[in-house]
Design a protein around this motif. Sequence first.
Motif, PDB file in Angstrom:
ATOM      1  N   GLY A 100      59.777  34.603 -81.959  1.00  0.00           N
ATOM      2  CA  GLY A 100      58.587  34.833 -81.171  1.00  0.00           C
ATOM      3  C   GLY A 100      58.193  36.301 -81.220  1.00  0.00           C
ATOM      4  O   GLY A 100      59.039  37.176 -81.027  1.00  0.00           O
ATOM      5  N   LEU A 101      56.933  36.574 -81.504  1.00  0.00           N
ATOM      6  CA  LEU A 101      56.429  37.944 -81.550  1.00  0.00           C
ATOM      7  C   LEU A 101      55.528  38.164 -80.343  1.00  0.00           C
ATOM      8  O   LEU A 101      54.512  37.478 -80.186  1.00  0.00           O
ATOM      9  CB  LEU A 101      55.672  38.219 -82.849  1.00  0.00           C
ATOM     10  N   THR A 102      55.931  39.094 -79.484  1.00  0.00           N
ATOM     11  CA  THR A 102      55.239  39.343 -78.229  1.00  0.00           C
ATOM     12  C   THR A 102      54.713  40.771 -78.178  1.00  0.00           C
ATOM     13  O   THR A 102      55.211  41.656 -78.886  1.00  0.00           O
ATOM     14  CB  THR A 102      56.171  39.101 -77.036  1.00  0.00           C
ATOM     15  N   ASP A 103      53.709  40.990 -77.310  1.00  0.00           N
ATOM     16  CA  ASP A 103      53.174  42.342 -77.143  1.00  0.00           C
ATOM     17  C   ASP A 103      53.803  42.992 -75.915  1.00  0.00           C
ATOM     18  O   ASP A 103      54.742  42.452 -75.317  1.00  0.00           O
ATOM     19  CB  ASP A 103      51.649  42.316 -77.073  1.00  0.00           C
ATOM     20  N   PHE A 104      53.265  44.154 -75.511  1.00  0.00           N
ATOM     21  CA  PHE A 104      53.882  44.908 -74.425  1.00  0.00           C
ATOM     22  C   PHE A 104      53.746  44.198 -73.081  1.00  0.00           C
ATOM     23  O   PHE A 104      54.442  44.530 -72.120  1.00  0.00           O
ATOM     24  CB  PHE A 104      53.266  46.315 -74.346  1.00  0.00           C
ATOM     25  N   LYS A 105      52.861  43.209 -72.989  1.00  0.00           N
ATOM     26  CA  LYS A 105      52.726  42.407 -71.777  1.00  0.00           C
ATOM     27  C   LYS A 105      53.648  41.194 -71.787  1.00  0.00           C
ATOM     28  O   LYS A 105      53.562  40.347 -70.903  1.00  0.00           O
ATOM     29  CB  LYS A 105      51.278  41.937 -71.629  1.00  0.00           C
ATOM     30  N   SER A 106      54.499  41.104 -72.824  1.00  0.00           N
ATOM     31  CA  SER A 106      55.400  39.957 -73.021  1.00  0.00           C
ATOM     32  C   SER A 106      54.627  38.674 -73.295  1.00  0.00           C
ATOM     33  O   SER A 106      55.148  37.577 -73.070  1.00  0.00           O
ATOM     34  CB  SER A 106      56.333  39.772 -71.812  1.00  0.00           C
ATOM     35  N   GLN A 107      53.407  38.811 -73.766  1.00  0.00           N
ATOM     36  CA  GLN A 107      52.617  37.648 -74.160  1.00  0.00           C
ATOM     37  C   GLN A 107      52.858  37.360 -75.640  1.00  0.00           C
ATOM     38  O   GLN A 107      52.798  38.268 -76.463  1.00  0.00           O
ATOM     39  CB  GLN A 107      51.126  37.898 -73.910  1.00  0.00           C
ATOM     40  N   GLU A 108      53.132  36.104 -75.967  1.00  0.00           N
ATOM     41  CA  GLU A 108      53.394  35.747 -77.359  1.00  0.00           C
ATOM     42  C   GLU A 108      52.100  35.824 -78.167  1.00  0.00           C
ATOM     43  O   GLU A 108      51.090  35.215 -77.816  1.00  0.00           O
ATOM     44  CB  GLU A 108      53.994  34.352 -77.461  1.00  0.00           C
ATOM     45  N   VAL A 109      52.158  36.577 -79.263  1.00  0.00           N
ATOM     46  CA  VAL A 109      51.014  36.734 -80.147  1.00  0.00           C
ATOM     47  C   VAL A 109      51.023  35.654 -81.222  1.00  0.00           C
ATOM     48  O   VAL A 109      50.020  35.018 -81.499  1.00  0.00           O
ATOM     49  CB  VAL A 109      51.002  38.139 -80.776  1.00  0.00           C
ATOM     50  N   PHE A 110      52.177  35.459 -81.849  1.00  0.00           N
ATOM     51  CA  PHE A 110      52.358  34.324 -82.744  1.00  0.00           C
ATOM     52  C   PHE A 110      53.835  34.005 -82.863  1.00  0.00           C
ATOM     53  O   PHE A 110      54.700  34.751 -82.383  1.00  0.00           O
ATOM     54  CB  PHE A 110      51.700  34.525 -84.114  1.00  0.00           C
ATOM     55  N   ASN A 111      54.128  32.864 -83.474  1.00  0.00           N
ATOM     56  CA  ASN A 111      55.493  32.342 -83.516  1.00  0.00           C
ATOM     57  C   ASN A 111      55.830  31.906 -84.941  1.00  0.00           C
ATOM     58  O   ASN A 111      54.968  31.391 -85.662  1.00  0.00           O
ATOM     59  CB  ASN A 111      55.624  31.159 -82.547  1.00  0.00           C
ATOM     60  N   LEU A 112      57.080  32.139 -85.327  1.00  0.00           N
ATOM     61  CA  LEU A 112      57.573  31.717 -86.640  1.00  0.00           C
ATOM     62  C   LEU A 112      58.623  30.631 -86.443  1.00  0.00           C
ATOM     63  O   LEU A 112      59.537  30.782 -85.639  1.00  0.00           O
ATOM     64  CB  LEU A 112      58.196  32.905 -87.385  1.00  0.00           C
ATOM     65  N   ASP A 113      58.476  29.537 -87.178  1.00  0.00           N
ATOM     66  CA  ASP A 113      59.416  28.421 -87.075  1.00  0.00           C
ATOM     67  C   ASP A 113      59.955  28.094 -88.463  1.00  0.00           C
ATOM     68  O   ASP A 113      59.183  27.810 -89.386  1.00  0.00           O
ATOM     69  CB  ASP A 113      58.725  27.196 -86.479  1.00  0.00           C
TER      70      ASP A 113
END
Length: 250
Positions: A100-113
């Motif tokens: 999971g790739l998140t920003d400084f707000k801990s919001q997920e920007v995109f995900n790798l599976d």
Amino acid sequence: MNLHHMDSVSPPFVVDQEPIAWNNGNNQAPSGLELLTNAKKVLISQQVRWKDICSACTGCEVEKKYTIHGENGDAILWASETSGCGMRMCCGNDRSLQIGLTDFKSQEVFNLDRPLNCSGCCCSCCYPSCTQAMTVSMNGLPIGTIRERATWVYPVLHIFDPVDQQIMKVRGPCCPISCGGDVEFFVTDTEGREIASIVKKWTGCAKEMIEADNFSVEFKVDLGVKEKAVIVGAAFLIDFLHYEENNQNH
């Protein structure tokens, strides 16, 4: 910090805690999606923690963590692996995982599976069902898939859009081993035009021994954020394919 200097920046050798997010004095900053949209170049740095050093010594694989820096050296995204302990111990660098790739707000920007598959297959009959793959998603919806192409010599990845149409190709050198220098992978469109590059940066003998891998991703033409996200995903798949130790041998 200028763009040329960014390639030589090395994070602290051991990171004991997550990096502190930057702000502009009023606690406002662009989202990670916006920062990636505007980025011409990013640097993916694997965090080195004490558990990573212990992992290198014992062979007990741990979940990886990464920081993605922008052109000016600021951290714009943080990436964390999620995988099962048994999967890491038994399947090594072939393991199934999510990042999971998140920003400084801990919001997920995109995900790798990434599902569990074989790697390094050279027979075309193994493609695509038995070769490595990674699906990139945004807001729970797939935006692209990276698949390892079965080849005899050069490592090749094919990148597909959500409807399974090939849109890009990644090709590396005949010998992708990083031994005292950088290793470059070229990203081209379906017409063979180079649109990006993924460079495995040489981090020095000490960091290479504990698999502290850095990648520089440069976007050479104007691309949408989805295309950039899939290319960043390809860098992660390259890392696991060629630069992570296969702990099945321990």
